[in-house]
Write a protein that holds these residues in place. Structure first.
Motif, PDB file in Angstrom:
ATOM      1  N   VAL A 651      25.011  10.108  57.593  1.00  0.00           N
ATOM      2  CA  VAL A 651      25.997  11.087  57.127  1.00  0.00           C
ATOM      3  C   VAL A 651      25.652  11.495  55.700  1.00  0.00           C
ATOM      4  O   VAL A 651      25.307  10.653  54.860  1.00  0.00           O
ATOM      5  CB  VAL A 651      27.430  10.512  57.181  1.00  0.00           C
ATOM      6  N   LEU A 652      25.751  12.802  55.428  1.00  0.00           N
ATOM      7  CA  LEU A 652      25.651  13.315  54.070  1.00  0.00           C
ATOM      8  C   LEU A 652      26.973  14.000  53.724  1.00  0.00           C
ATOM      9  O   LEU A 652      27.465  14.837  54.493  1.00  0.00           O
ATOM     10  CB  LEU A 652      24.499  14.299  53.926  1.00  0.00           C
ATOM     11  N   VAL A 653      27.547  13.642  52.576  1.00  0.00           N
ATOM     12  CA  VAL A 653      28.789  14.256  52.098  1.00  0.00           C
ATOM     13  C   VAL A 653      28.463  15.023  50.820  1.00  0.00           C
ATOM     14  O   VAL A 653      28.182  14.412  49.784  1.00  0.00           O
ATOM     15  CB  VAL A 653      29.875  13.196  51.817  1.00  0.00           C
ATOM     16  N   PRO A 654      28.454  16.364  50.859  1.00  0.00           N
ATOM     17  CA  PRO A 654      28.155  17.139  49.649  1.00  0.00           C
ATOM     18  C   PRO A 654      29.402  17.347  48.786  1.00  0.00           C
ATOM     19  O   PRO A 654      30.529  17.073  49.223  1.00  0.00           O
ATOM     20  CB  PRO A 654      27.668  18.470  50.221  1.00  0.00           C
ATOM     21  N   ASP A 655      29.203  17.798  47.568  1.00  0.00           N
ATOM     22  CA  ASP A 655      30.284  18.260  46.679  1.00  0.00           C
ATOM     23  C   ASP A 655      31.253  17.159  46.269  1.00  0.00           C
ATOM     24  O   ASP A 655      32.449  17.407  46.117  1.00  0.00           O
ATOM     25  CB  ASP A 655      31.087  19.393  47.336  1.00  0.00           C
ATOM     26  N   VAL A 656      30.752  15.927  46.060  1.00  0.00           N
ATOM     27  CA  VAL A 656      31.676  14.842  45.726  1.00  0.00           C
ATOM     28  C   VAL A 656      31.962  14.842  44.218  1.00  0.00           C
ATOM     29  O   VAL A 656      31.745  13.857  43.509  1.00  0.00           O
ATOM     30  CB  VAL A 656      31.156  13.469  46.212  1.00  0.00           C
ATOM     31  N   ASP A 657      32.499  15.970  43.739  1.00  0.00           N
ATOM     32  CA  ASP A 657      32.806  16.124  42.314  1.00  0.00           C
ATOM     33  C   ASP A 657      34.317  16.106  42.099  1.00  0.00           C
ATOM     34  O   ASP A 657      35.105  16.164  43.043  1.00  0.00           O
ATOM     35  CB  ASP A 657      32.203  17.428  41.790  1.00  0.00           C
ATOM     36  N   ARG A 658      34.717  16.056  40.848  1.00  0.00           N
ATOM     37  CA  ARG A 658      36.136  15.962  40.501  1.00  0.00           C
ATOM     38  C   ARG A 658      36.928  17.176  40.965  1.00  0.00           C
ATOM     39  O   ARG A 658      38.089  17.057  41.367  1.00  0.00           O
ATOM     40  CB  ARG A 658      36.291  15.808  38.984  1.00  0.00           C
ATOM     41  N   ALA A 659      36.322  18.350  40.881  1.00  0.00           N
ATOM     42  CA  ALA A 659      37.039  19.571  41.260  1.00  0.00           C
ATOM     43  C   ALA A 659      37.331  19.602  42.761  1.00  0.00           C
ATOM     44  O   ALA A 659      38.361  20.124  43.195  1.00  0.00           O
ATOM     45  CB  ALA A 659      36.230  20.798  40.855  1.00  0.00           C
ATOM     46  N   THR A 660      36.443  19.023  43.556  1.00  0.00           N
ATOM     47  CA  THR A 660      36.590  19.063  45.011  1.00  0.00           C
ATOM     48  C   THR A 660      37.466  17.927  45.520  1.00  0.00           C
ATOM     49  O   THR A 660      38.334  18.135  46.380  1.00  0.00           O
ATOM     50  CB  THR A 660      35.208  19.002  45.691  1.00  0.00           C
ATOM     51  N   TYR A 661      37.257  16.743  45.025  1.00  0.00           N
ATOM     52  CA  TYR A 661      38.008  15.572  45.481  1.00  0.00           C
ATOM     53  C   TYR A 661      38.872  15.055  44.331  1.00  0.00           C
ATOM     54  O   TYR A 661      38.409  14.282  43.496  1.00  0.00           O
ATOM     55  CB  TYR A 661      37.052  14.487  45.982  1.00  0.00           C
ATOM     56  N   MET A 678      27.059   5.325  60.547  1.00  0.00           N
ATOM     57  CA  MET A 678      26.719   4.040  61.154  1.00  0.00           C
ATOM     58  C   MET A 678      25.655   3.293  60.348  1.00  0.00           C
ATOM     59  O   MET A 678      25.782   2.096  60.102  1.00  0.00           O
ATOM     60  CB  MET A 678      26.223   4.255  62.588  1.00  0.00           C
ATOM     61  N   HIS A 679      24.590   4.000  59.929  1.00  0.00           N
ATOM     62  CA  HIS A 679      23.433   3.331  59.339  1.00  0.00           C
ATOM     63  C   HIS A 679      23.067   3.821  57.940  1.00  0.00           C
ATOM     64  O   HIS A 679      22.519   3.058  57.148  1.00  0.00           O
ATOM     65  CB  HIS A 679      22.210   3.509  60.249  1.00  0.00           C
ATOM     66  N   ARG A 680      23.311   5.092  57.641  1.00  0.00           N
ATOM     67  CA  ARG A 680      22.912   5.632  56.344  1.00  0.00           C
ATOM     68  C   ARG A 680      23.996   6.578  55.831  1.00  0.00           C
ATOM     69  O   ARG A 680      24.513   7.406  56.585  1.00  0.00           O
ATOM     70  CB  ARG A 680      21.587   6.388  56.461  1.00  0.00           C
ATOM     71  N   LEU A 681      24.315   6.439  54.537  1.00  0.00           N
ATOM     72  CA  LEU A 681      25.315   7.298  53.903  1.00  0.00           C
ATOM     73  C   LEU A 681      24.759   7.824  52.581  1.00  0.00           C
ATOM     74  O   LEU A 681      24.316   7.051  51.730  1.00  0.00           O
ATOM     75  CB  LEU A 681      26.617   6.523  53.653  1.00  0.00           C
ATOM     76  N   THR A 682      24.789   9.153  52.437  1.00  0.00           N
ATOM     77  CA  THR A 682      24.320   9.809  51.216  1.00  0.00           C
ATOM     78  C   THR A 682      25.394  10.774  50.740  1.00  0.00           C
ATOM     79  O   THR A 682      26.011  11.478  51.550  1.00  0.00           O
ATOM     80  CB  THR A 682      23.011  10.584  51.482  1.00  0.00           C
ATOM     81  N   LEU A 683      25.632  10.801  49.424  1.00  0.00           N
ATOM     82  CA  LEU A 683      26.605  11.716  48.842  1.00  0.00           C
ATOM     83  C   LEU A 683      25.940  12.483  47.709  1.00  0.00           C
ATOM     84  O   LEU A 683      25.131  11.911  46.962  1.00  0.00           O
ATOM     85  CB  LEU A 683      27.838  10.964  48.316  1.00  0.00           C
ATOM     86  N   THR A 684      26.255  13.775  47.590  1.00  0.00           N
ATOM     87  CA  THR A 684      25.654  14.599  46.538  1.00  0.00           C
ATOM     88  C   THR A 684      26.741  15.335  45.766  1.00  0.00           C
ATOM     89  O   THR A 684      27.819  15.617  46.286  1.00  0.00           O
ATOM     90  CB  THR A 684      24.674  15.630  47.127  1.00  0.00           C
ATOM     91  N   HIS A 685      26.433  15.657  44.495  1.00  0.00           N
ATOM     92  CA  HIS A 685      27.375  16.442  43.692  1.00  0.00           C
ATOM     93  C   HIS A 685      26.603  17.180  42.602  1.00  0.00           C
ATOM     94  O   HIS A 685      25.517  16.770  42.180  1.00  0.00           O
ATOM     95  CB  HIS A 685      28.443  15.532  43.073  1.00  0.00           C
TER      96      HIS A 685
END
Length: 693
Positions: A651-661, A678-685
């Motif tokens: 899973v990739l979760v984009p936009d994990v910034d203060r303005a969004t969340y 399940m196996h890999r998690l990536t987050l970008t901001h």
């Protein structure tokens, strides 16, 4: 937990070959019977077509009966063929050696109970070669370690001792491995299942059902079972296996068409659609809350949908809108509304002297009719009195006078005016006026309700109007994502269906915290309910589970002991570099062999925007939005709301910034997104990282 000795492994291999030979023979026999039945169908149809003019009614009826019989036989044989094909690929996954005190427990020729997805009996010897996982004896495998154990046979409870347990992995008819285990489900088999890549759809878990999961599946006593489970605890899968168990256990009393699933959306319905057929049961009907609302809301009303409500909450900050939602979500509101409506229905009618065309109906006449019609809901009761008044005035008029449709309308209007409300919506609005909360009701259009008012209006209609449809034939209702329904909605469902229910969800995964329900709220609507809790999370690696716990902590959650990569948070300079990072992530995950990839955004509008950008740059991605009806494999882009219940290898979760969340609802969305992996998690901001991380 150990591998088998060479001679035992050889014996198991021989046993598998012997079972396969019987399966092959039965498979050939069933194929022949299907061919014969289909040939009979073809001949009967041809005969009816060729000789229909020469046959009398009795001959035609007899041929149609024979045709129906052949069609039914062919359908039954095709269902059996499907089960046989599943068994040929993997006849069984476990064996339990059970010894009673009298040494007289039923057993097969090999001295143990072999357990598979379906039962299978040798047609010549009548030996039961494989026991269905739902059979009472199979509970020995799920519920006990070696040592004292018991199961319920047709003759009663059988006590004894488990002296050995084995677990098997059989693929395409070949024995992959066999292990000896003293525990209920061996770590090797569980870890192997949890570590494999995700599938396009949810699969059955019969070979790895855990003890606490089995207790929920086999609970026969609960009229209403409320199942609170942490993210990744297998809630939905357990609920579907519970339905399969009920259909097996009570097959003479309930069939698939008697079960209904209240599903969060069509994509989720497609995602779970393989589970029951894999278990040898027919798919059961599904409905969503929007369809249910349209069927029971008073005619002429439209409404904002739940997805539209969630989108509005995410995309704009409106304290008044939030207050309107929050105020109608509690059990206290549901109880207050019901008490007020029932009191209004009992005491709101005020009979008056009724005159029309010089004829008079005294107030006492109307009071008497009101008392007589006490068995009717109030609006049906008012309409009934109006018809009685029309008929009485017709009788009183001289024979020379002509009664018209306008006369009927006038009398009905006079009677209706004796009750202060013209219908359920007017009564609901009066409820708010009297309690001083009219500001909490605001239409989304002239005849369009906000979603928070939809089920309160339906509940008012339930209490005051005769139902438009006949009573439901549903005998078991499965409600998924229980936290997303309010107390008023549960009151509607309780009275609409009046059947056994399985209600499941996770309070930590609400897409609308302003109106979410926890297990205690729901239990208050069902006083006799049984509540169970699943606290072990199986979906994600330990690292992903612990990361998600930092977003929204659940002290009762216990992660399964499965190691993996640490989640990665990547800071990027701008939107262009974030898009480039998404492309790189897709290539890397696919190169590492991950089959299902999820890119999960906060809102569906952002998912559409990102999907459009990626497609324009050559990426093959599948967008899941509110118009989607099926789950697609490969790279999926969707919102956290629609991702609930789904799982992905990476899973990739984009936009994990203060303005969004930033708000509590954003925290819920971020938690849901992270727990899909399940196996890999990536987050970008690109901006400052959200405080939730």
């Amino acid at each position: 937990m150990t591998g088998l000795a060479p001679h035992e492994l050889a014996r198991e291999g021989q046993r598998l070959v012997a079972v396969q030979q019987v399966l092959d023979a039965v498979h050939r026999d069933v194929e022949q019977k299907i061919a014969e039945a289909e040939g009979s169908i073809t001949r009967h149809r041809a005969l009816i077509w060729e000789q229909q003019r020469d046959m009398d009614h009795a001959e035609k009826a007899n041929l149609r009966v024979e045709l129906d019989t052949a069609s039914t036989l062919a359908a039954e044989m095709r269902g059996r063929l499907h089960r046989l094909e599943r068994l040929r690929r993997s006849p069984y996954f476990a064996r339990v050696d059970f010894q009673t005190e009298s040494d007289a427990a039923p057993t097969d020729a090999d001295g143990g109970f072999y357990i598979g997805v379906h039962s299978f009996r040798d047609p010549e010897s009548f030996d039961l070669l494989v026991h269905d996982w739902r059979a009472p004896v199979s509970s020995l495998y799920y519920d006990y370690e070696t040592g004292p154990a018991r199961f319920t046979a047709p003759s009663g409870i059988v006590d004894g001792e488990i002296v050995g347990k084995r677990q098997y992995k059989i693929a395409e008819g070949e024995l992959v491995f066999a292990i000896e285990s003293s525990l209920n489900i061996g770590d090797e088999m569980l870890q192997a299942e949890l570590s494999r890549s995700g599938d396009e759809r949810m699969k059955d878990i019969v070979s790895t059902i855990q003890r606490e999961q089995n207790a929920a599946i086999r609970n026969e006593d609960a009229e209403v079972l409320i199942l609170q489970g942490v993210a990744g605890s297998g809630k939905t899968s357990i609920a579907l296996h519970r339905i399969a168990y009920i259909l097996y256990r009570f097959k003479d009393d309930i069939s698939a068409e008697d079960v209904l699933i209240l599903s969060p959306n069509k994509v989720f319905g497609d995602y779970i659609s393989d589970v029951l057929p894999e278990l040898g049961e027919e798919q059961v009907p599904e409905i969503d809350a929007e369809t249910l609302a349209r069927a029971h809301l008073p005619e002429g009303l439209d409404f904002e949908t739940f997805p539209e409500q969630v989108a509005a909450l995410l995309e704009k900050k409106d304290p008044a809108y939030e207050e309107r939602i929050r105020s109608k979500a509690t059990p206290a509101f549901a109880a207050e509304l019901e008490a007020w409506v029932l009191d209004r229905a009992a005491h709101g009618f005020e009979p008056q002297l009724l005159t029309h065309r010089h004829e008079v109906l005294e107030r006492e006449w109307l009071e008497e009719r009101w008392a007589t019609g006490g068995w009717l809901p109030v609006f049906s009761r008012v309409a009934w009195i109006a018809e009685a008044a029309v008929n009485e005035l017709k009788r009183l008029l001289p024979r020379t006078s002509r009664w018209t449709a306008a006369d009927t309308r006038t009398v009905r209007k006079q009677v209706a005016a004796m009750f202060p409300d013209s219908g359920p919506l007017a009564m609901y609005e009066a409820f708010h006026r009297e309690r001083g909360t009219s500001h909490l009701v605001r239409k989304a259009g002239r005849r369009r309700l906000e979603y928070s008012d939809v089920f309160p209006v339906i509940r008012t209609a339930q209490l005051t109007s005769r139902p438009a449809a006949a009573p439901t034939s549903v005998r078991h209702l499965l409600i998924d994502e229980m936290q997303d329904y309010t107390a008023v909605q549960y009151a509607v469902l309780r009275d609409l269906f009046g059947c056994r229910m399985t209600i499941l969800g996770d309070a930590n995964q609400s897409v609308n915290p302003l109106s979410s329900s926890n297990k205690d709220d729901i239990a208050s609507m069902f006083p006799t309910a049984t509540t169970m809790e699943l606290t072990k999370s199986y979906r994600s690696t330990r690292q992903i589970t612990e990361f998600a716990q930092q977003i929204s902590r659940n002290e009762r959650l216990t992660p399964v002991s499965r190691e993996g990569e640490e989640p990665e948070i990547i800071a990027l300079s701008d939107e262009e570099s974030q898009t480039a990072a998404v492309h790189e992530w897709i290539r890397g995950a696919q190169g590492d062999g991950y089959g299902t990839l999820g890119i999960i955004t906060r809102t569906i509008s952002r998912a559409r925007e990102l999907a459009s950008t990626l497609r324009s740059e050559g990426a093959e991605v599948n967008l899941l939005d509110y118009e989607s009806t099926s789950f697609a494999a490969g790279v999926v882009i969707t919102s956290a709301h629609l991702a609930k219940g789904l799982e992905f290898d990476a899973v990739l979760v984009p936009d994990v910034d203060r303005a969004t969340y930033a708000r509590s609802i954003d925290r819920s969305m971020l938690y849901i997104a992270a727990t899909r992996a399940m196996h890999r998690l990536t987050l970008t901001h690109t901006g400052t990282r959200t405080d939730f991380l």
